[in-house]
Design a protein around this motif. Sequence first.
Motif, mmCIF file in Angstrom:
data_model
loop_
_atom_site.group_PDB
_atom_site.id
_atom_site.type_symbol
_atom_site.label_atom_id
_atom_site.label_comp_id
_atom_site.label_asym_id
_atom_site.label_seq_id
_atom_site.Cartn_x
_atom_site.Cartn_y
_atom_site.Cartn_z
ATOM 1 N N SER A 83 0.834 -1.198 0.000
ATOM 2 C CA SER A 83 0.000 0.000 0.000
ATOM 3 C C SER A 83 0.868 1.246 0.000
ATOM 4 O O SER A 83 1.900 1.308 0.676
ATOM 5 C CB SER A 83 -0.891 0.000 1.242
ATOM 6 O OG SER A 83 -1.534 1.255 1.386
ATOM 7 N N GLY A 84 0.427 2.235 -0.730
ATOM 8 C CA GLY A 84 1.124 3.516 -0.727
ATOM 9 C C GLY A 84 1.042 4.207 0.624
ATOM 10 O O GLY A 84 1.831 5.093 0.925
ATOM 11 N N TRP A 85 0.100 3.781 1.460
ATOM 12 C CA TRP A 85 -0.110 4.397 2.773
ATOM 13 C C TRP A 85 0.654 3.670 3.876
ATOM 14 O O TRP A 85 0.408 3.904 5.054
ATOM 15 C CB TRP A 85 -1.594 4.430 3.109
ATOM 16 C CG TRP A 85 -2.374 5.254 2.151
ATOM 17 C CD1 TRP A 85 -3.236 4.791 1.203
ATOM 18 C CD2 TRP A 85 -2.361 6.675 2.013
ATOM 19 N NE1 TRP A 85 -3.756 5.836 0.489
ATOM 20 C CE2 TRP A 85 -3.244 7.009 0.963
ATOM 21 C CE3 TRP A 85 -1.687 7.699 2.672
ATOM 22 C CZ2 TRP A 85 -3.473 8.312 0.566
ATOM 23 C CZ3 TRP A 85 -1.925 9.003 2.265
ATOM 24 C CH2 TRP A 85 -2.805 9.297 1.228
ATOM 25 N N ARG A 86 1.588 2.783 3.515
ATOM 26 C CA ARG A 86 2.362 2.057 4.529
ATOM 27 C C ARG A 86 3.114 3.043 5.418
ATOM 28 O O ARG A 86 3.360 4.180 5.041
ATOM 29 C CB ARG A 86 3.340 1.085 3.863
ATOM 30 C CG ARG A 86 4.399 1.778 3.022
ATOM 31 C CD ARG A 86 5.392 0.832 2.408
ATOM 32 N NE ARG A 86 6.343 0.283 3.333
ATOM 33 C CZ ARG A 86 7.403 0.943 3.804
ATOM 34 N NH1 ARG A 86 7.624 2.187 3.440
ATOM 35 N NH2 ARG A 86 8.236 0.357 4.631
ATOM 36 N N ALA A 87 3.466 2.584 6.594
ATOM 37 C CA ALA A 87 4.189 3.443 7.542
ATOM 38 C C ALA A 87 5.564 3.804 6.993
ATOM 39 O O ALA A 87 6.165 3.057 6.234
ATOM 40 C CB ALA A 87 4.327 2.730 8.876
ATOM 41 N N GLY A 88 6.037 4.964 7.385
ATOM 42 C CA GLY A 88 7.364 5.409 6.968
ATOM 43 C C GLY A 88 7.287 6.663 6.116
ATOM 44 O O GLY A 88 6.246 7.312 6.008
ATOM 45 N N LEU A 95 0.764 11.056 0.995
ATOM 46 C CA LEU A 95 -0.091 12.121 1.519
ATOM 47 C C LEU A 95 0.148 13.432 0.775
ATOM 48 O O LEU A 95 -0.801 14.152 0.449
ATOM 49 C CB LEU A 95 0.157 12.298 3.020
ATOM 50 C CG LEU A 95 -0.686 13.344 3.721
ATOM 51 C CD1 LEU A 95 -2.168 13.011 3.617
ATOM 52 C CD2 LEU A 95 -0.281 13.468 5.177
ATOM 53 N N SER A 96 1.403 13.732 0.487
ATOM 54 C CA SER A 96 1.726 14.954 -0.270
ATOM 55 C C SER A 96 1.091 14.918 -1.658
ATOM 56 O O SER A 96 0.528 15.921 -2.117
ATOM 57 C CB SER A 96 3.240 15.120 -0.406
ATOM 58 O OG SER A 96 3.843 15.229 0.850
ATOM 59 N N LEU A 97 1.173 13.777 -2.326
ATOM 60 C CA LEU A 97 0.549 13.650 -3.643
ATOM 61 C C LEU A 97 -0.967 13.793 -3.553
ATOM 62 O O LEU A 97 -1.590 14.399 -4.422
ATOM 63 C CB LEU A 97 0.912 12.313 -4.278
ATOM 64 C CG LEU A 97 2.320 12.216 -4.823
ATOM 65 C CD1 LEU A 97 2.641 10.778 -5.203
ATOM 66 C CD2 LEU A 97 2.500 13.140 -6.012
ATOM 67 N N PHE A 98 -1.547 13.250 -2.490
ATOM 68 C CA PHE A 98 -3.000 13.357 -2.313
ATOM 69 C C PHE A 98 -3.415 14.813 -2.092
ATOM 70 O O PHE A 98 -4.406 15.271 -2.665
ATOM 71 C CB PHE A 98 -3.453 12.482 -1.143
ATOM 72 C CG PHE A 98 -4.931 12.488 -0.929
ATOM 73 C CD1 PHE A 98 -5.782 11.962 -1.893
ATOM 74 C CD2 PHE A 98 -5.477 13.018 0.221
ATOM 75 C CE1 PHE A 98 -7.162 11.974 -1.713
ATOM 76 C CE2 PHE A 98 -6.842 13.028 0.409
ATOM 77 C CZ PHE A 98 -7.688 12.505 -0.556
ATOM 78 N N VAL A 99 -2.644 15.551 -1.309
ATOM 79 C CA VAL A 99 -2.947 16.965 -1.079
ATOM 80 C C VAL A 99 -2.819 17.754 -2.381
ATOM 81 O O VAL A 99 -3.671 18.601 -2.702
ATOM 82 C CB VAL A 99 -2.036 17.544 0.033
ATOM 83 C CG1 VAL A 99 -2.130 19.062 0.097
ATOM 84 C CG2 VAL A 99 -2.396 16.922 1.379
#
Length: 151
Positions: A83-88, A95-99
């Motif tokens: 997942s792109g949302w994995r920790a780290g 998140l930056s790309l989503f914003v």
Amino acid sequence: MTEEISPDDAARAIDAAKQASATSAGKVVAPIWFDLALSSIIAGMVLVLALPIPFLNLAQLFLFGALGLTVWLYRRRYGVWVSGWRAGKTRLIALSLFVLYLGILGVSLYSFHVLHLFWPMLVGAGVMFILAMIGSRIWMATYRAETGTGS
């Protein structure tokens, strides 16, 4: 009743888990077909918002189906999905790309629905395509650095 585990057995188990994790992480690759597909889908998510409601719903359904198919094909070919949302640090990149996506989406929608301009939707989709391609490459480089799986 629990069984006593020797320190040597515990160390071997930890080493085996680390090796299995490294093996799985090493399977994660970023083929160009995946980046092109993902970037096209994300750009399409911006562009289809200019469509009238019945067509918008169909186009979104198509794009979500294409996203699911892309993930399925990747899993089938490489046997793993991260997942792109994995920790780290990778989560911060995602998140930056989503914003950025939300910002581009907002400007595109405002331009289309309030100012009645279509060209910002096209520009927004093009910019999002490029950002998704670059972001995917940055995400993968960061993932490889975090997992120690090379370049």
